[in-house]
Scaffold this active site. Structure first.
Site, PDB file in Angstrom:
ATOM      1  N   ASP A  33       0.816  -1.212   0.000  1.00  0.00           N
ATOM      2  CA  ASP A  33       0.000   0.000   0.000  1.00  0.00           C
ATOM      3  C   ASP A  33       0.855   1.269   0.000  1.00  0.00           C
ATOM      4  O   ASP A  33       0.551   2.243  -0.682  1.00  0.00           O
ATOM      5  CB  ASP A  33      -0.917   0.032   1.230  1.00  0.00           C
ATOM      6  N   TYR A  36       2.365   1.970  -3.301  1.00  0.00           N
ATOM      7  CA  TYR A  36       1.304   2.450  -4.190  1.00  0.00           C
ATOM      8  C   TYR A  36       1.039   3.934  -3.918  1.00  0.00           C
ATOM      9  O   TYR A  36       0.929   4.746  -4.837  1.00  0.00           O
ATOM     10  CB  TYR A  36       0.048   1.609  -3.946  1.00  0.00           C
ATOM     11  N   ASP A  37       0.975   4.289  -2.631  1.00  0.00           N
ATOM     12  CA  ASP A  37       0.697   5.680  -2.269  1.00  0.00           C
ATOM     13  C   ASP A  37       1.776   6.622  -2.795  1.00  0.00           C
ATOM     14  O   ASP A  37       1.492   7.756  -3.174  1.00  0.00           O
ATOM     15  CB  ASP A  37       0.569   5.819  -0.743  1.00  0.00           C
ATOM     16  N   LEU A  83     -35.054 -10.853 -16.916  1.00  0.00           N
ATOM     17  CA  LEU A  83     -35.027 -12.280 -17.248  1.00  0.00           C
ATOM     18  C   LEU A  83     -36.291 -12.970 -16.771  1.00  0.00           C
ATOM     19  O   LEU A  83     -36.849 -12.606 -15.736  1.00  0.00           O
ATOM     20  CB  LEU A  83     -33.843 -12.950 -16.551  1.00  0.00           C
ATOM     21  N   GLU A 113     -24.076 -18.861 -15.115  1.00  0.00           N
ATOM     22  CA  GLU A 113     -23.315 -17.944 -14.268  1.00  0.00           C
ATOM     23  C   GLU A 113     -24.131 -17.708 -13.013  1.00  0.00           C
ATOM     24  O   GLU A 113     -25.352 -17.774 -13.057  1.00  0.00           O
ATOM     25  CB  GLU A 113     -23.192 -16.554 -14.922  1.00  0.00           C
ATOM     26  N   LYS A 115     -26.275 -15.764 -10.472  1.00  0.00           N
ATOM     27  CA  LYS A 115     -27.094 -14.560 -10.630  1.00  0.00           C
ATOM     28  C   LYS A 115     -26.826 -13.685  -9.406  1.00  0.00           C
ATOM     29  O   LYS A 115     -27.311 -13.963  -8.305  1.00  0.00           O
ATOM     30  CB  LYS A 115     -28.575 -14.922 -10.720  1.00  0.00           C
ATOM     31  N   ASP A 117     -26.955 -10.786  -6.761  1.00  0.00           N
ATOM     32  CA  ASP A 117     -28.093 -10.029  -6.254  1.00  0.00           C
ATOM     33  C   ASP A 117     -27.651  -8.608  -5.919  1.00  0.00           C
ATOM     34  O   ASP A 117     -27.324  -8.287  -4.785  1.00  0.00           O
ATOM     35  CB  ASP A 117     -28.641 -10.742  -5.008  1.00  0.00           C
ATOM     36  N   GLU A 173     -23.375  -6.350 -12.884  1.00  0.00           N
ATOM     37  CA  GLU A 173     -24.061  -6.140 -11.615  1.00  0.00           C
ATOM     38  C   GLU A 173     -23.123  -5.456 -10.616  1.00  0.00           C
ATOM     39  O   GLU A 173     -21.958  -5.854 -10.484  1.00  0.00           O
ATOM     40  CB  GLU A 173     -24.487  -7.524 -11.088  1.00  0.00           C
ATOM     41  N   TYR A 223     -19.294  -6.835 -11.492  1.00  0.00           N
ATOM     42  CA  TYR A 223     -18.975  -8.012 -12.309  1.00  0.00           C
ATOM     43  C   TYR A 223     -19.808  -7.966 -13.582  1.00  0.00           C
ATOM     44  O   TYR A 223     -21.037  -7.865 -13.525  1.00  0.00           O
ATOM     45  CB  TYR A 223     -19.287  -9.299 -11.543  1.00  0.00           C
ATOM     46  N   LYS A 288     -27.794 -19.178 -20.315  1.00  0.00           N
ATOM     47  CA  LYS A 288     -27.897 -18.538 -21.632  1.00  0.00           C
ATOM     48  C   LYS A 288     -27.530 -19.539 -22.719  1.00  0.00           C
ATOM     49  O   LYS A 288     -26.703 -20.432 -22.488  1.00  0.00           O
ATOM     50  CB  LYS A 288     -26.933 -17.344 -21.723  1.00  0.00           C
ATOM     51  N   LYS A 312     -33.964 -19.757 -10.317  1.00  0.00           N
ATOM     52  CA  LYS A 312     -33.883 -19.118  -9.007  1.00  0.00           C
ATOM     53  C   LYS A 312     -33.627 -20.133  -7.885  1.00  0.00           C
ATOM     54  O   LYS A 312     -34.068 -21.281  -7.957  1.00  0.00           O
ATOM     55  CB  LYS A 312     -35.189 -18.358  -8.714  1.00  0.00           C
ATOM     56  N   CYS A 406     -36.510 -16.231  36.196  1.00  0.00           N
ATOM     57  CA  CYS A 406     -36.331 -17.346  35.260  1.00  0.00           C
ATOM     58  C   CYS A 406     -37.698 -17.964  34.948  1.00  0.00           C
ATOM     59  O   CYS A 406     -38.455 -18.289  35.872  1.00  0.00           O
ATOM     60  CB  CYS A 406     -35.411 -18.382  35.886  1.00  0.00           C
ATOM     61  N   CYS A 409     -37.540 -21.707  36.775  1.00  0.00           N
ATOM     62  CA  CYS A 409     -37.414 -21.949  38.220  1.00  0.00           C
ATOM     63  C   CYS A 409     -37.674 -20.701  39.057  1.00  0.00           C
ATOM     64  O   CYS A 409     -37.586 -20.733  40.272  1.00  0.00           O
ATOM     65  CB  CYS A 409     -36.034 -22.504  38.540  1.00  0.00           C
ATOM     66  N   CYS A 424     -29.951 -17.088  34.290  1.00  0.00           N
ATOM     67  CA  CYS A 424     -30.646 -17.546  35.483  1.00  0.00           C
ATOM     68  C   CYS A 424     -29.583 -17.902  36.507  1.00  0.00           C
ATOM     69  O   CYS A 424     -28.562 -18.497  36.189  1.00  0.00           O
ATOM     70  CB  CYS A 424     -31.472 -18.780  35.136  1.00  0.00           C
ATOM     71  N   CYS A 430     -32.327 -25.270  38.758  1.00  0.00           N
ATOM     72  CA  CYS A 430     -33.203 -24.928  37.635  1.00  0.00           C
ATOM     73  C   CYS A 430     -33.352 -26.136  36.723  1.00  0.00           C
ATOM     74  O   CYS A 430     -32.376 -26.622  36.165  1.00  0.00           O
ATOM     75  CB  CYS A 430     -32.607 -23.740  36.870  1.00  0.00           C
TER      76      CYS A 430
HETATM   77  S1  IVH Z   1     -28.116 -11.505 -18.011  1.00  0.00           S
HETATM   78  C1  IVH Z   1     -30.449 -10.072 -21.344  1.00  0.00           C
HETATM   79  N1  IVH Z   1     -26.552 -12.488 -16.171  1.00  0.00           N
HETATM   80  O1  IVH Z   1     -30.594 -10.158 -13.045  1.00  0.00           O
HETATM   81  C2  IVH Z   1     -30.617 -10.204 -19.900  1.00  0.00           C
HETATM   82  N2  IVH Z   1     -28.228 -10.956 -15.497  1.00  0.00           N
HETATM   83  O2  IVH Z   1     -33.460 -10.603 -13.207  1.00  0.00           O
HETATM   84  C3  IVH Z   1     -29.497  -9.609 -19.168  1.00  0.00           C
HETATM   85  N3  IVH Z   1     -28.230 -10.430 -13.087  1.00  0.00           N
HETATM   86  O3  IVH Z   1     -31.329  -7.204 -14.741  1.00  0.00           O
HETATM   87  C4  IVH Z   1     -29.283 -10.225 -17.893  1.00  0.00           C
HETATM   88  N4  IVH Z   1     -26.515 -11.695 -12.567  1.00  0.00           N
HETATM   89  O4  IVH Z   1     -29.255  -7.207 -13.251  1.00  0.00           O
HETATM   90  C5  IVH Z   1     -27.584 -11.675 -16.419  1.00  0.00           C
HETATM   91  N5  IVH Z   1     -25.086 -13.406 -14.652  1.00  0.00           N
HETATM   92  C6  IVH Z   1     -26.099 -12.587 -14.910  1.00  0.00           C
HETATM   93  C7  IVH Z   1     -26.728 -11.841 -13.894  1.00  0.00           C
HETATM   94  C8  IVH Z   1     -27.807 -11.036 -14.230  1.00  0.00           C
HETATM   95  C9  IVH Z   1     -27.430 -10.850 -12.118  1.00  0.00           C
HETATM   96  C10 IVH Z   1     -29.368  -9.491 -12.921  1.00  0.00           C
HETATM   97  C11 IVH Z   1     -29.405  -8.389 -13.957  1.00  0.00           C
HETATM   98  C12 IVH Z   1     -30.779  -8.463 -14.572  1.00  0.00           C
HETATM   99  C13 IVH Z   1     -31.543  -9.251 -13.552  1.00  0.00           C
HETATM  100  C14 IVH Z   1     -32.701  -9.973 -14.179  1.00  0.00           C
END
Ligand code: IVH
Length: 668
Positions: A33, A36-37, A83, A113, A115, A117, A173, A223, A288, A312, A406, A409, A424, A430
Site C-alpha cells: 500500500d 502504491y501511495d 429475465l 453464471e 445470478k 443479487d 451487476e 462483475y 444462456k 432461481k 427465570c 425456576c 438464570c 433450575c
Molecule cells: S443476463 C439479457 N446475467 O438479473 C438479460 N443478469 O433478473 C441480461 N443479473 O437485470 C441479464 N446476474 O441485473 C444476467 N449473470 C447474470 C446476472 C444477471 C445478475 C441481474 C441483472 C438483470 C436481472 C434480471
C-alpha cells in the site's frame, strides 16, 4: 523538459492502472500500500504542476468530483432487459425444450453464471475510455451515475490492450460483498445512522449517493455479465465475448460454466451448495444459449430474451407474523428470546421459530407480538428475525418486557458486566439447566449414552430421579420399569448403555462436563495437552494459556469450573461410581497414523460408521474435517450417492477414496 513530464505522467498512470487491476480485479497485489501511495502522490504532484496533462482517465480522477445535484437521464441505446425465471429442473427442461423448438435443434452449448443479487449497470467506453455509466432504470432509460461509478476501483477508467472497440457498452451487476456490507452497517451504527437491510439495498443506496466521496468510502464491486452496444464483433459466443471483456481488464462474473443441459443442471447443484460460502449474495443461476447467432434467432419476448433464463434459488428471506416472544433457558442458564412465528416457507423449509439473540436485539428491532417480521434462513443457520416491518403496524402493539425471573425456576436473573445475555442464577436447582446439562452430557459427541434420549431425561428430571449427571450412573433397572413406555427389556437396554458409557476417553469426558466455551475442539486440545484430568485440574492460568485455542476467556471458565467445590464433588462421584476416562483410543492421535495438516471431506453414504464417528476419528488423528471441497482438500471420501462434491474433487484432481479404503487408512 515538458515532454519528460508528460512521459512520466503517462508512465505513472499506466503503472497505477496495472496495480489497481492486480489489486481490485485479480485480488493479487504486486506492491504494498505504501509503495502504491508513493506512486499516486507523485502523479498528483505532477498533475498539479502541469494541469494541461491532467486527463479524464487519470487514476487520480476517481474521487474528487463535486457532489451531483441530481442524476441526469440516460437513454439506453439498447434496452436493458430483465429475465424470465424457472424454479425447478422441470421448468428448466421446459425452457430448453422451448429453445429447441424455436431453433429446430437442441442447443448443445449453454452457459451458466451465478445470478448476483445487486443492481444492473451499463458502462460505456469510447475509444477505451470510460465515458458514461447508467443504472437500469425502467430498462429504456436510467440514471447517469458516472461520477459514482468512477470510484469503483475494479472498474477500469481506461481499458487494457490495444484492440478495444470504438464503442463498448459493458453490462453487469454492482454488488456489495457480504463482509463489506457488515462492515458498512457497523460503521453506520457507530455513527448513529440507519442500517441497510441487505447488501443489495446498501449497493443501490450507495450508488445513488449524490456525493461521490461517500460512494468512494463504500467498497462496491462490479462483475460484468454481458454487453450492450458494441462497435466491433467480439466473438461468436457469449463465453468468447466474456473472455474479451476480461482481457480488457474488466472483472467478469466468476463461475462461468459452458456445457450441455446435463452439465448445467449439475452446475446448479454445485452453485447451490456453494451459495453460503460465496463472498456475495446470489439468488440463482443465469442460463444462456452460448452461440450468438442462435441468440439472435431466438430474439426477445416483451422485456426478456428468449435465449436466457434465471433458475432461481429458494428464497432465504420471507415475511410472516410474529405471534409471540418466549424466553428459553439454555444449558448455561442463558435466557434467550425466541420468536414464535406463523409458519412460513423460507430457505427450503417451514420455519415457526426464530432466534432473537438477546433482549438488546428485541429492543433494537422493536419487535412486538402482532408485528410483520422478515425472517432469514441461510444454509443450516438457525432462522433469524432480521427486520421488523413497522410500516405494516396498523395499531398499537404491546412491548416485549424483560423477564424479571427465570421462566422455569423463578430464580433471579443476572446480567454480567459487558455481556448482552441475561442468565438464570438457579444453577442446578433450575430444571431447564439441569435438563439441558444432562442432554449435553449424554449426547453422541459427549458420553454417547445411547438409549437415554430427551424424553426419558425429561421424565427423570421431572420426577427428580436424576438431579446431576452422576445420578445417571446410580440408576437401577427397577426405577425405570413402569416409567412411561418403559418395559423390562428397554429398562435393561438403558442400564446396559449407561454401563458401557462408563469406559470413556478424557476428551469426551471433558466435553461432557459442559464447561462454558469448552467445545469439542477445545476439549480435544486440553486432553492432548494435559493427558490427565488431574493435570488439567491443577493447571493455572499460564499453563492453560499455553494450550492451542485456549484464550483468557476459556481459561477463566475452566479455572472457575474447577474452583467450584460442588463440581469437584460431582467429579469424585463419577470416579466412585466407576466412570473411567483413562481410555485413549479415539481421543488421542494414533502413534502410527498422523494426519495433521490434512483436510478431509466426507460425501455420500457411509455404511459401517456414522459421519460423526468418522469425523471424530479424523480429528483425533490431527486432520481437519471440512464441509466442502476446495483446492485445500487433501482427501475426499465418497460413498454411494455422492454428487457435486465428487465432481468438484475430480475437477480439482483431489485424491478420492471409498469407505473401504478409508477404513484401512484410519485403522478402523
Ligand atoms: S443476463 C439479457 N446475467 O438479473 C438479460 N443478469 O433478473 C441480461 N443479473 O437485470 C441479464 N446476474 O441485473 C444476467 N449473470 C447474470 C446476472 C444477471 C445478475 C441481474 C441483472 C438483470 C436481472 C434480471
Amino acid at each position: 523538459m515538458t515532454t519528460d513530464n508528460l512521459e512520466r505522467i503517462q508512465a505513472l498512470s499506466e503503472s497505477i492502472r496495472q496495480h489497481d487491476y492486480h489489486y481490485h480485479v485479480l485480488d493479487a497485489p504486486v506492491i504494498g500500500d505504501s509503495q502504491y501511495d508513493i506512486l499516486l502522490s507523485e502523479l498528483k504532484t505532477l498533475e498539479v504542476a502541469y494541469p494541461e496533462y491532467l486527463f479524464e482517465d487519470s487514476p487520480t480522477q476517481r474521487v474528487g468530483r463535486k457532489p451531483d445535484t441530481g442524476f441526469a437521464e440516460v437513454i439506453h441505446r439498447l434496452p436493458m432487459l430483465s429475465l424470465d425465471n424457472v424454479f425447478g429442473v422441470e421448468e428448466f427442461n421446459q425452457f430448453i425444450n422451448r429453445v429447441s423448438d424455436r431453433i429446430g435443434v437442441s442447443p448443445q452449448e449453454l452457459t451458466s453464471e451465478p445470478k448476483l443479487d445487486g443492481l444492473a449497470l451499463s458502462i460505456r467506453y469510447e475509444k477505451g475510455v470510460l465515458v458514461e455509466a447508467a443504472t437500469r432504470g425502467d430498462g429504456k432509460a436510467g440514471e447517469n451515475v458516472t461520477s459514482n461509478v468512477r470510484t469503483i476501483r475494479s472498474i477500469p477508467l481506461r481499458l487494457q490492450g490495444g484492440d478495444c472497440p470504438d464503442v463498448l457498452e459493458v453490462r453487469g451487476e454492482v454488488v456489495l460483498k457480504k463482509l463489506d456490507f457488515e462492515r458498512l452497517n457497523s460503521r453506520l451504527a457507530e455513527a448513529g445512522e440507519k442500517n441497510f437491510v441487505n447488501p443489495r439495498n446498501a449497493a443501490a443506496g450507495s450508488l445513488r449517493q449524490l456525493d461521490p466521496s461517500i460512494v468512494a468510502s463504500r467498497p462496491l464491486s462490479f462483475y460484468a455479465y454481458g454487453v450492450g452496444k458494441v462497435s466491433n464483433n467480439l466473438g461468436r459466443s457469449h463465453s468468447e465475448v466474456m473472455g474479451k471483456i476480461q482481457d480488457f481488464g474488466i472483472p467478469i462474473n466468476p463461475g462461468l460454466v459452458v456445457g450441455d443441459r446435463k452439465r448445467i443442471e449439475q452446475a446448479y447443484v454445485e452453485l447451490l451448495a456453494e451459495r453460503d460460502s460465496l463472498p456475495y449474495e446470489i439468488d440463482g443461476m443465469v442460463i444462456k444459449v452460448n452461440r450468438l447467432d442462435l441468440q439472435e434467432k431466438l430474439g426477445f419476448v416483451a422485456r426478456a430474451p428468449r435465449f436466457a433464463t434465471a433458475w432461481k434459488f429458494p428464497a432465504q428471506e420471507a415475511s410472516t407474523c410474529l405471534l409471540d416472544v418466549d424466553w428459553q433457558v439454555g444449558r448455561t442458564g442463558a435466557i434467550t428470546p425466541v420468536a414464535r412465528l406463523e409458519p412460513v416457507f423460507v430457505g427450503g423449509v417451514t420455519v415457526s421459530n426464530a432466534t432473537l439473540h438477546n433482549f438488546d436485539e428485541v429492543q433494537r428491532l422493536d419487535a412486538r407480538p402482532g408485528d410483520r417480521v422478515m425472517i432469514r434462513r441461510a444454509g443450516d443457520v438457525i432462522p433469524q428475525v432480521v427486520r421488523v416491518m413497522t410500516e405494516f403496524r396498523t395499531k398499537a402493539l404491546p412491548l416485549v418486557l424483560m423477564p424479571r425471573a427465570c421462566p422455569v425456576c423463578e430464580s433471579v436473573l443476572k446480567r454480567a458486566k459487558g455481556e448482552a445475555v441475561l442468565r438464570c442464577t438457579g444453577g442446578l436447582v433450575c430444571n431447564a439447566q439441569r435438563l439441558e446439562h444432562l442432554k449435553h452430557f449424554v449426547s453422541r459427541k459427549a458420553m454417547d449414552i445411547d438409549g437415554v434420549g430427551e424424553k426419558l431425561l425429561e421424565v427423570l428430571v421431572a420426577k427428580e430421579i436424576v438431579r446431576t449427571p452422576a445420578d445417571l450412573f446410580r440408576l437401577e433397572r427397577d426405577q425405570l420399569i413402569g416409567l412411561e413406555r418403559m418395559a423390562e427389556k428397554s429398562a435393561e437396554n438403558v442400564i446396559g448403555a449407561i454401563d458401557r458409557a462408563k469406559q470413556t476417553t478424557l476428551y469426551r469426558f471433558l466435553y461432557a462436563l459442559g464447561i462454558r466455551e469448552v467445545g469439542e475442539a477445545t476439549a480435544h486440545s486440553l486432553a492432548k495437552h494435559f493427558g490427565s484430568l488431574g493435570g488439567l485440574m491443577e493447571a493455572d492460568e499460564a499453563m492453560l494459556l499455553a494450550v492451542d485455542d485456549v484464550g483468557p476467556i476459556v481459561s477463566s471458565h475452566i479455572l472457575s469450573f474447577f474452583a467450584s467445590e460442588k463440581n469437584c464433588r460431582v467429579i469424585d462421584e463419577f470416579r466412585v461410581l466407576g466412570v473411567d476416562w483413562s481410555q485413549t483410543d479415539s481421543g488421542f492421535p494414533d502413534a502410527r497414523i498422523e494426519l495433521s495438516g490434512e483436510t478431509w471431506v466426507l460425501t455420500g453414504a457411509l455404511e459401517s460408521l456414522t459421519r460423526d464417528e468418522v469425523s471424530e476419528r479424523l480429528r483425533s488423528l490431527g486432520a481437519k474435517v471440512a464441509g466442502s471441497v476446495s483446492a485445500k482438500t487433501t482427501v475426499l471420501v465418497a460413498g454411494p450417492g455422492a454428487g457435486s462434491k465428487l465432481i468438484k474433487a475430480q475437477a480439482l484432481g483431489i485424491k478420492i477414496i471409498d469407505e473401504a479404503q478409508m477404513l484401512k487408512v484410519l485403522n478402523l
